[in-house]
Every structure is written in structure tokens, then in C-alpha cells.
Design a protein around this motif. Structure first.
Motif, mmCIF file in Angstrom:
data_model
loop_
_atom_site.group_PDB
_atom_site.id
_atom_site.type_symbol
_atom_site.label_atom_id
_atom_site.label_comp_id
_atom_site.label_asym_id
_atom_site.label_seq_id
_atom_site.Cartn_x
_atom_site.Cartn_y
_atom_site.Cartn_z
ATOM 1 N N ARG A 15 -85.322 101.457 -33.577
ATOM 2 C CA ARG A 15 -85.754 100.359 -32.698
ATOM 3 C C ARG A 15 -87.191 99.958 -33.013
ATOM 4 N NH1 ARG A 15 -84.920 101.750 -26.560
ATOM 5 N NH2 ARG A 15 -85.785 99.659 -26.331
ATOM 6 N N ILE A 16 -88.049 100.944 -33.188
ATOM 7 C CA ILE A 16 -89.455 100.658 -33.474
ATOM 8 C C ILE A 16 -89.610 100.047 -34.861
ATOM 9 C CG2 ILE A 16 -91.685 101.775 -33.942
ATOM 10 C CD1 ILE A 16 -90.972 103.584 -31.477
ATOM 11 N N MET A 17 -88.901 100.583 -35.843
ATOM 12 C CA MET A 17 -88.992 100.023 -37.188
ATOM 13 C C MET A 17 -88.485 98.585 -37.213
ATOM 14 S SD MET A 17 -90.576 102.088 -39.123
ATOM 15 C CE MET A 17 -90.366 101.130 -40.624
ATOM 16 N N GLN A 18 -87.439 98.283 -36.456
ATOM 17 C CA GLN A 18 -86.933 96.912 -36.436
ATOM 18 C C GLN A 18 -87.976 95.946 -35.892
ATOM 19 O OE1 GLN A 18 -83.236 97.629 -34.326
ATOM 20 N NE2 GLN A 18 -82.074 97.578 -36.225
ATOM 21 N N VAL A 19 -88.741 96.389 -34.900
ATOM 22 C CA VAL A 19 -89.825 95.546 -34.373
ATOM 23 C C VAL A 19 -90.885 95.326 -35.449
ATOM 24 C CG1 VAL A 19 -91.778 95.517 -32.758
ATOM 25 C CG2 VAL A 19 -89.486 96.129 -31.941
ATOM 26 N N VAL A 20 -91.298 96.385 -36.112
ATOM 27 C CA VAL A 20 -92.354 96.268 -37.127
ATOM 28 C C VAL A 20 -91.866 95.432 -38.310
ATOM 29 C CG1 VAL A 20 -93.875 97.567 -38.681
ATOM 30 C CG2 VAL A 20 -93.418 98.432 -36.386
ATOM 31 N N TRP A 21 -90.623 95.606 -38.707
ATOM 32 C CA TRP A 21 -90.087 94.791 -39.801
ATOM 33 C C TRP A 21 -90.024 93.319 -39.398
ATOM 34 C CZ3 TRP A 21 -85.787 98.892 -40.379
ATOM 35 C CH2 TRP A 21 -86.184 99.885 -41.298
ATOM 36 N N HIS A 22 -89.636 93.053 -38.165
ATOM 37 C CA HIS A 22 -89.463 91.670 -37.713
ATOM 38 C C HIS A 22 -90.792 90.996 -37.356
ATOM 39 C CE1 HIS A 22 -87.485 88.219 -35.973
ATOM 40 N NE2 HIS A 22 -88.193 88.372 -34.866
ATOM 41 N N LYS A 23 -91.635 91.688 -36.607
ATOM 42 C CA LYS A 23 -92.881 91.095 -36.107
ATOM 43 C C LYS A 23 -94.079 91.329 -37.013
ATOM 44 C CE LYS A 23 -91.449 89.949 -31.844
ATOM 45 N NZ LYS A 23 -91.507 88.656 -31.260
ATOM 46 N N GLY A 24 -94.004 92.361 -37.853
ATOM 47 C CA GLY A 24 -95.146 92.702 -38.694
ATOM 48 C C GLY A 24 -95.999 93.766 -38.025
ATOM 49 N N PRO A 25 -97.130 94.097 -38.645
ATOM 50 C CA PRO A 25 -97.992 95.160 -38.128
ATOM 51 C C PRO A 25 -98.424 94.898 -36.688
ATOM 52 C CG PRO A 25 -98.684 94.495 -40.319
ATOM 53 C CD PRO A 25 -97.652 93.505 -39.870
ATOM 54 N N GLY A 26 -98.649 96.005 -35.952
ATOM 55 C CA GLY A 26 -99.085 95.855 -34.572
ATOM 56 C C GLY A 26 -99.586 97.155 -33.990
ATOM 57 N N THR A 27 -100.192 97.044 -32.829
ATOM 58 C CA THR A 27 -100.646 98.213 -32.079
ATOM 59 C C THR A 27 -99.464 98.814 -31.331
ATOM 60 O OG1 THR A 27 -101.123 96.927 -30.094
ATOM 61 C CG2 THR A 27 -102.916 97.148 -31.713
ATOM 62 N N VAL A 28 -99.668 99.977 -30.765
ATOM 63 C CA VAL A 28 -98.614 100.602 -29.961
ATOM 64 C C VAL A 28 -98.207 99.651 -28.840
ATOM 65 C CG1 VAL A 28 -98.026 102.531 -28.447
ATOM 66 C CG2 VAL A 28 -99.365 102.952 -30.507
ATOM 67 N N GLN A 29 -99.179 99.062 -28.159
ATOM 68 C CA GLN A 29 -98.864 98.162 -27.040
ATOM 69 C C GLN A 29 -98.086 96.934 -27.513
ATOM 70 O OE1 GLN A 29 -99.495 98.882 -23.645
ATOM 71 N NE2 GLN A 29 -97.969 97.264 -23.528
ATOM 72 N N GLN A 30 -98.466 96.370 -28.648
ATOM 73 C CA GLN A 30 -97.748 95.204 -29.165
ATOM 74 C C GLN A 30 -96.309 95.566 -29.537
ATOM 75 O OE1 GLN A 30 -100.567 94.332 -32.276
ATOM 76 N NE2 GLN A 30 -101.470 92.616 -31.136
ATOM 77 N N ILE A 31 -96.133 96.738 -30.114
ATOM 78 C CA ILE A 31 -94.779 97.185 -30.469
ATOM 79 C C ILE A 31 -93.976 97.428 -29.193
ATOM 80 C CG2 ILE A 31 -93.460 99.079 -31.512
ATOM 81 C CD1 ILE A 31 -95.823 99.282 -33.584
ATOM 82 N N LEU A 32 -94.576 98.082 -28.214
ATOM 83 C CA LEU A 32 -93.905 98.330 -26.936
ATOM 84 C C LEU A 32 -93.495 97.021 -26.273
ATOM 85 C CD1 LEU A 32 -93.038 100.204 -24.623
ATOM 86 C CD2 LEU A 32 -95.393 100.126 -23.795
#
Length: 127
Positions: A15-32
Motif C-alpha cells: 500500500r505504501i509503495m503504491q502511494v510512493v510509485w503513484h505520487k512520488g517522493p513524500g514525507t510520512v505525513q504526505q504518504i499517510l
């Protein structure tokens, strides 16, 4: 006794990797904030999972002031191939043919899909 680390991605890690792959780099809060699927996760859970992904070599971080920015080290396609290799090795004794046959037998194949598969196989023979 602690659990042995998973060789593959757990559901939470994926789930977390899908966010990073889709949205790009981010902070913990941005990923959350980008995690829209249920169940919702707590900040500390996301942070712990991100740290595990760093240890596994899927993510790296850089500092931006006080914040840590997490970026993928592994592309989605590479992770997908790794998961398939793991599946093939574990269940099909490293036989990709057995995997494909199992998929075809399990769900049946529509004529359009067969036609597409034939074209793909013909192209791979040429290459």
C-alpha cells in the motif's frame, strides 16, 4: 522469537509503495494522507512500515530541513517481477510455463485473450 522478515512485500508495505510509485517522493505525513484505502493506518504504523521498506531496499530517504523525504529505490515493474519470481519458485518449481498453465486452467481464457497471447508469443519468438 521475532518473525522472519518477509522476502516479498506485505499488504501494508505494498500500500505504501503504491502511494510512493503513484505520487512520488513524500514525507510520512504526505504518504499517510494519500492512503485512501481501508483500513486506515496510524502515523507510527506508516513510519514503522517505511523504515522496514528502507531496510528491505525499497525506499531511501533524504533530509529536507527537519523532514525526511522518502523516495523509491525499486520501480513498480521491478518489484512486480521480483514477486512473480518468488511465486514461481515457491509454488511452481521455477517453471513459468506451469504458472501460465495454472492461470489459464483456473480462469479459462476468452477468445480475444487467446488471440492477444498468441501475438505476444509470436513477438517474443522473433526477439
Amino acid at each position: 522469537m521475532p518473525r522472519k522478515p518477509s522476502e516479498t512485500l506485505t499488504e501494508a508495505e505494498l500500500r505504501i509503495m503504491q502511494v510512493v510509485w503513484h505520487k512520488g517522493p513524500g514525507t510520512v505525513q504526505q504518504i499517510l494522507d494519500a492512503l485512501t484505502d481501508s483500513p486506515s493506518l496510524a502515523y507510527n504504523t506508516v513510519l514503522t512500515t517505511i523504515r522496514i521498506l528502507e531496510r528491505k531496499g525499497y525506499l531511501e530517504h533524504s533530509k529536507d530541513g527537519r523532514a525526511h523525504i522518502f523516495s523509491p529505490l525499486v520501480e513498480r515493474e521491478e518489484a512486480s517481477r521480483s514477486e512473480i519470481r518468488h511465486l514461481v519458485g515457491r509454488f511452481f518449481q521455477n517453471s513459468h510455463e506451469d504458472l501460465v498453465l495454472n492461470i489459464l486452467e483456473d480462469r479459462g481464457v476468452a477468445p480475444e485473450e487467446l488471440k492477444r497471447l498468441r501475438k505476444m508469443l509470436e513477438r517474443s519468438d522473433v526477439e
